[in-house]
Design an enzyme around this catalytic site. Sequence first.
Site, short mmCIF file in Angstrom:
data_model
loop_
_atom_site.label_atom_id
_atom_site.label_comp_id
_atom_site.label_asym_id
_atom_site.label_seq_id
_atom_site.Cartn_x
_atom_site.Cartn_y
_atom_site.Cartn_z
N PRO A 130 7.83 -8.75 -4.89
CA PRO A 130 7.45 -9.87 -5.54
C PRO A 130 5.80 -10.15 -5.96
O PRO A 130 5.60 -9.58 -4.87
CB PRO A 130 7.73 -11.82 -4.69
CG PRO A 130 7.99 -9.92 -3.35
CD PRO A 130 8.71 -9.19 -3.66
N VAL A 173 0.75 -1.44 -0.03
CA VAL A 173 0.12 0.41 -0.48
C VAL A 173 0.62 1.28 0.33
O VAL A 173 0.93 2.45 -1.33
CB VAL A 173 -1.15 -0.20 1.21
CG1 VAL A 173 -1.75 1.96 1.52
CG2 VAL A 173 -2.13 -1.02 1.23
N VAL A 174 1.56 1.42 0.74
CA VAL A 174 2.87 2.22 1.15
C VAL A 174 3.23 2.54 -0.70
O VAL A 174 3.28 3.76 -1.22
CB VAL A 174 3.61 2.34 2.13
CG1 VAL A 174 5.03 3.66 2.23
CG2 VAL A 174 3.03 2.37 3.65
N ASP A 187 8.32 5.06 6.85
CA ASP A 187 8.73 5.13 8.81
C ASP A 187 10.05 5.32 9.48
O ASP A 187 9.94 4.59 10.57
CB ASP A 187 7.65 3.08 8.96
CG ASP A 187 5.97 3.33 8.73
OD1 ASP A 187 5.27 4.78 8.62
OD2 ASP A 187 5.49 2.86 7.59
#
Lengths: 287, 287
Positions: free
Chosen positions: A61, A40-41, A129
């Site tokens: 992957p 998602v990021v 992050d």
Amino acid sequence: MGIAEAAPPPEEYPPIVKGASLLIAYQLKNRRVLLIGGGVVASGRLFFLLESGAHVTIVAPSPLEPSIAHRLTTNADDITWHDRDYTGRSDPIIVDDFVMVLTAIDNNPLSREVCYMAREKHIPVNVADVPPECDFYFGAQLRRGPLQVMVSTQGQGPKIGAMVRDRVIAALPENVEEAIAGVGELRGELRKRAPGVGGELGQQRMAWMIGMCDSWSLDLMGDFRSEALRNRVLEEGWEKGKKVVGPNDVGQCPSLWAERVIGEYCSRLGGWATVCGFLGGITVGYS
Amino acid sequence: MGIAEAAPPPEEYPPIVKGASLLIAYQLKNRRVLLIGGGVVASGRLFFLLESGAHVTIVAPSPLEPSIAHRLTTNADDITWHDRDYTGRSDPIIVDDFVMVLTAIDNNPLSREVCYMAREKHIPVNVADVPPECDFYFGAQLRRGPLQVMVSTQGQGPKIGAMVRDRVIAALPENVEEAIAGVGELRGELRKRAPGVGGELGQQRMAWMIGMCDSWSLDLMGDFRSEALRNRVLEEGWEKGKKVVGPNDVGQCPSLWAERVIGEYCSRLGGWATVCGFLGGITVGYS
């Protein structure tokens, strides 16, 4: 020694308050960026990279996050996908081939290795992050054509950044894209009439454009998309002693303004059709 | 084959519209930046570099623009100044020693040489007023403590960028810095009560903080700087089933809110003193 001489010089300059980021608009058109990760990021990163015209090499992957898989079909020429994990220093894909490197994976040691690899080569790197491993952060942002705004809270409140971004959206004139386009067209026309780079004429052009922007306000500058209006302000303003002419100086503007305001009001109500139907309904109701 | 099977998949994702910049917040704390030039444009660059905590090496012959000379005295530890022209590839100061390179000089061939030198080494470079030689642009910006906003118009209308920036300033809550600080303190307190990184608890913390931000609005979140209020929402909200509590749920808030609104009103009028004097004057007038 008099008082004037003894007094310290006035502090004319704002003091430096450290702790800021340097906000910049990076240019990535036709430049190669490495994106490690397919979740998602990574999909958010990919969106902004593609909008900035980068060619993105994704190493991740299967399965890819659905929007990334979608972009692979819609933007095939802009993406190279390697369906495997990145392996760090032993990987045949080396960071030197890219102008920017981003990772968005859960493997912290690998992310750190990629960060070091990029920094050794001076290549800007972002590790999602992990702030210490980021040369740059992202922020809440918005785009309206050529206009882009970023809100950064130095990592102290991403939710507040998004809330401030929403306030900015609410504060923007509806037609800000039109305003930018209109001013661009007016400047283009002006350059045709008074060509040349730099020098006194260049400064006069700049001063006139700034004066025009100040006089017309953001809400009205979209009107410069009208060729008739551009010619009018150039004839009655620039050609007559480089005079700045405002909306009140050119008779055409009140109607343009009214048209815009009514049109905007209607588009908020769902378009002319709705309004006409509504008014029609009222008429019928009273007939 | 039915209609459902024949229909194309719905376009769930916004299409890519190229032509954007990648807006990023660059981190320069304690990192070295090379700034070639000592005029007005260089002084603007220097301000933002120093605010971002960079160490700046300036190469420019005397006389320096006055604000740069001023910064040399106020920020001596953050600046190294070489009082001479930069000489490009033959210069003993090499670009490899810096994470970013900026030039703001009138010498186009030298600027181009610096651009090539930096790009060969992957070091982000900005050449003032020469877009093709820029890896990144600057934009109109504002800062309120940890909050920073940049407005970019992709070079199509710098004046409009500044006008939009001014609209953003007008749209910001007066106490947006307080809001960010308040939310930061609330989050800090929450982490003390429910420590740990990641996992389910981390997600619960994040969800609760987002819910709190949504309930309190930007105008009120500065109230979280009050320790009493923080404890109250944590006790009555988080500790009781991670419930989101809004301003109406905690009796203390209307007074805090009134205090803030009155205080803000007064500060706009020039502080309590003015108001008290004004009210006193009215009283005297009617006595």
